[in-house]
Design a protein around this motif. Sequence first.
Motif, PDB file in Angstrom:
ATOM      1  N   GLY A 361       0.725  -1.309  -0.125  1.00  0.00           N
ATOM      2  CA  GLY A 361      -0.222  -0.134   0.483  1.00  0.00           C
ATOM      3  C   GLY A 361       0.581   0.946  -0.375  1.00  0.00           C
ATOM      4  O   GLY A 361       0.174   2.861  -0.189  1.00  0.00           O
ATOM      5  N   ASN A 362       2.073   0.819   0.027  1.00  0.00           N
ATOM      6  CA  ASN A 362       2.892   2.466  -0.063  1.00  0.00           C
ATOM      7  C   ASN A 362       3.260   2.759  -1.269  1.00  0.00           C
ATOM      8  O   ASN A 362       3.320   1.506  -2.268  1.00  0.00           O
ATOM      9  CB  ASN A 362       4.020   2.019   0.451  1.00  0.00           C
ATOM     10  CG  ASN A 362       4.642   1.439   1.949  1.00  0.00           C
ATOM     11  OD1 ASN A 362       3.581   2.247   2.461  1.00  0.00           O
ATOM     12  ND2 ASN A 362       4.610   0.044   2.442  1.00  0.00           N
ATOM     13  N   VAL A 363       3.578   4.333  -1.715  1.00  0.00           N
ATOM     14  CA  VAL A 363       3.746   4.300  -2.838  1.00  0.00           C
ATOM     15  C   VAL A 363       5.058   3.670  -3.674  1.00  0.00           C
ATOM     16  O   VAL A 363       5.890   3.604  -2.769  1.00  0.00           O
ATOM     17  CB  VAL A 363       3.392   5.956  -3.346  1.00  0.00           C
ATOM     18  CG1 VAL A 363       4.150   6.547  -5.024  1.00  0.00           C
ATOM     19  CG2 VAL A 363       2.757   6.759  -2.987  1.00  0.00           C
ATOM     20  N   TYR A 364       4.991   3.815  -4.574  1.00  0.00           N
ATOM     21  CA  TYR A 364       6.245   2.625  -5.194  1.00  0.00           C
ATOM     22  C   TYR A 364       7.039   3.284  -6.127  1.00  0.00           C
ATOM     23  O   TYR A 364       6.469   4.294  -6.712  1.00  0.00           O
ATOM     24  CB  TYR A 364       5.346   0.629  -6.188  1.00  0.00           C
ATOM     25  CG  TYR A 364       6.837   0.676  -7.222  1.00  0.00           C
ATOM     26  CD1 TYR A 364       7.199  -0.004  -6.105  1.00  0.00           C
ATOM     27  CD2 TYR A 364       7.404   1.448  -8.395  1.00  0.00           C
ATOM     28  CE1 TYR A 364       8.568  -0.728  -6.543  1.00  0.00           C
ATOM     29  CE2 TYR A 364       8.569   0.530  -8.805  1.00  0.00           C
ATOM     30  CZ  TYR A 364       8.964  -0.169  -8.405  1.00  0.00           C
ATOM     31  OH  TYR A 364       9.434  -1.083  -8.568  1.00  0.00           O
ATOM     32  N   THR A 365       8.748   3.085  -5.724  1.00  0.00           N
ATOM     33  CA  THR A 365       9.588   4.147  -5.932  1.00  0.00           C
ATOM     34  C   THR A 365      10.613   3.254  -7.131  1.00  0.00           C
ATOM     35  O   THR A 365      10.422   2.246  -6.338  1.00  0.00           O
ATOM     36  CB  THR A 365      10.467   4.799  -4.979  1.00  0.00           C
ATOM     37  OG1 THR A 365      10.893   4.125  -4.460  1.00  0.00           O
ATOM     38  CG2 THR A 365       9.274   5.550  -4.075  1.00  0.00           C
ATOM     39  N   ASN A 366      10.976   3.701  -7.808  1.00  0.00           N
ATOM     40  CA  ASN A 366      12.168   3.007  -8.021  1.00  0.00           C
ATOM     41  C   ASN A 366      13.347   4.345  -9.189  1.00  0.00           C
ATOM     42  O   ASN A 366      12.704   5.349  -8.255  1.00  0.00           O
ATOM     43  CB  ASN A 366      11.460   2.195  -9.747  1.00  0.00           C
ATOM     44  CG  ASN A 366      12.973   1.069 -10.057  1.00  0.00           C
ATOM     45  OD1 ASN A 366      14.234   1.213 -10.172  1.00  0.00           O
ATOM     46  ND2 ASN A 366      12.216  -0.140 -10.447  1.00  0.00           N
TER      47      ASN A 366
END
Length: 746
Positions: A361-366
């Motif tokens: 549920g966390n904003v996904y980062t790459n």
Amino acid sequence: MGKVFTWEVNDSTVEIKSNNQRLIVQVITDEIIRFLIPKWKADYKSVAIEGDVTVPTDFDVDETEEGIEIKTGQVTLKIMENFQFAFLDRYGDEILSSYQGKRVIKDNYSDKAIGFLESEGHDTHNLKKHEYAIQVLFNLRNEERFYGMGDKTGFLNKRGYAYENWNSDIPQIHHENMPALYKSIPFFIGKGAGYVYGMFFDNTFHSYLDFGKENNNYFFYGADNGNLDFYFMGGENIADVVEHYTYLTGRAPLPQLWTLGYHQCRWGYESAEDIRNVAKEMRGHGIPCESIQYDIDYMDGFRVFTWDEKEYGKPGELIAELEEDGFKAVCIIDPGVKVDDAYSIYSEGIKKDYFAHDKDGNVYTNEVWPGESVYPDFGRKEVRKWWAGNHKALTDIGMQGIWNDMNEPASFNGPLPLDVKFSVNDRLTNHEEAHNVYGHFMSQATYEGMKELTGKRPLVITRACYAGTQKYSAVWTGDNQSVWSHLQMLIPQLCNLGMSGFTIAGTDIGGFGGDTNPELLIRWIEASTFCTFYRNHCAKGQMNQEPWQFGETVLDIYRKYVKLHYRFLPYIYDLLFESQITGLPVMRPLVLHYEDDENTFNLNNEFLVGENMLVAPVLEQGATKRMVYLPVGTWVNYWTGQRFSGGVHIIVDAPIDMMPIFIKEGSIIPMYEEVQYVGEEPYDTLKLLIAGESAWGTHYQDNGEDFEYLEGEYNLYSFTYEDGKLDCDMLHEGYEKYTDIQWEKI
């Protein structure tokens, strides 16, 4: 699945139930039938097919000793025990049927051999048989050939190759047997003696198409998830199948005329001065050019929808300065949004919850060009609308075209996990399903935003896409290399893209990666003369690729072919108008119109422009002559006027400044005066190139900018030449006509 025992007709569908499974057959038209086994979702809403494409069609359903027959006026589908099937044409001849045996890899490697290869570091994935969650096998005939699949690498005919549909940013050099590239277009045309058909597998999960590589007895489709959901298309010829497929998935709208002109770009124009100097050289050397495109360097720290004032000056000033000399502004936009609380695109997207989330549920980062980045969830309509509106920051400073890149989506810190949460048509799902349509939804958002903001036909260019993206975007074949083999792939890649619906397409002229050389660059600009997306582009770390970098000889020849492209713009534009009706592309393989001529079956080194021109580029280093196949008819050498009866191979001279071009006798080809850019002078005069003593042709004319042609603001001319006299009839008159029409014979 058990023996078929019940069936029910409901409007255009027939639902057939067995003991433990069901099959839904939908009659779309007389020649298009959908075959759906809903292992996943019976109510799946297609991304590629928008709206209701079903046409009320009479069909019969009958029980036979074998099972059930569903029969339209053109196609019969036989459903047999265990949901085996066969498609027949209107004469009752079988076109395509399911294979009833099991998969058997013809090269059966032992565990010992595979273990040894793996210990040496070899990739053994393709040496093992992989059973897929969704899988169907088809009987493969000895003479059967396959075309389509978008811009997959390799040759025109895909027989004997295996491909994957999984949009992939692969920086390594692309070889002829690459399983996947940036685009996933699971559509192909099957052709054999006396039959032709099309197949579109509408499944956005990771999928596989093996055209007889695994076994000569069958070809197969597999997917990791989703439904077995395909559309069968019948027809009398290949052109019929292309028309049916583009009816299903949509046709590319008419572009603005200027977008068909020449574009210059480099990942490495790092300042306003760089852009200004290239524009100055273009005009100074008399090379027609529409835009010097802005790659990622123009942004402030690679933040999308921003402008680097330090290197490029006040927003809008450079664009306005170059516009005075006819240059239109086109810039790159990537999907990755920099993580930066002070950056409005990021902060607003976070506040409105517009970015993809991980499984927790966390904003996904790459990581991509800006560093740590987040990914907009383009599968949601509200996110697309937000993204579309953000383009106002660009149109306000004069941007006229948008180039979407890195939208597979690409990432630097490993691939996105399959369980990242994205949406597809406003339904929350995961990256496994959304991956192949991420670029599609981004293109849709960009197209709709630019259309709303400018009122003109948008120029959107995309690297990644899915079937149906042609409704929103032009394409190019991605990060090719400055090698002869990639020049040789230009023709099969663009011809297969064209038959897959993408009528506006091109390659990076000269090659994106690696260093080009004078001969290669010359032969590439020649081969690209009739491309609908016509751009020279190269990468940082490679030598500059503008034509004046290579001396006067290269410059003169380069200029000659760019000017030739501009002379033939009205013919190219005519073909794009025709495509609105037929779906046929501008660049066409010869097999499209001469499909029973065995000389065209695997012809990779020449192509048709429409039906009336044949182009045979030189694709080999050092060659100054080449063999050209001319199909049936009489063909006129564009340069010399020499006539040839078709159905033969000929040897023609092809010195470094000559690309063989032939006009089919009986044709009338429209041409324009040379200009430095579209709009430099009004196109008041139309010139007609007439081949033969008797000829006919049509020509389409509108304002080349907006959508008023849909309201009837266009002209459609019909020209007839006979006994030295040219007659002109107006098939439609709704626009200001030419002040002068001139003609010359060849």
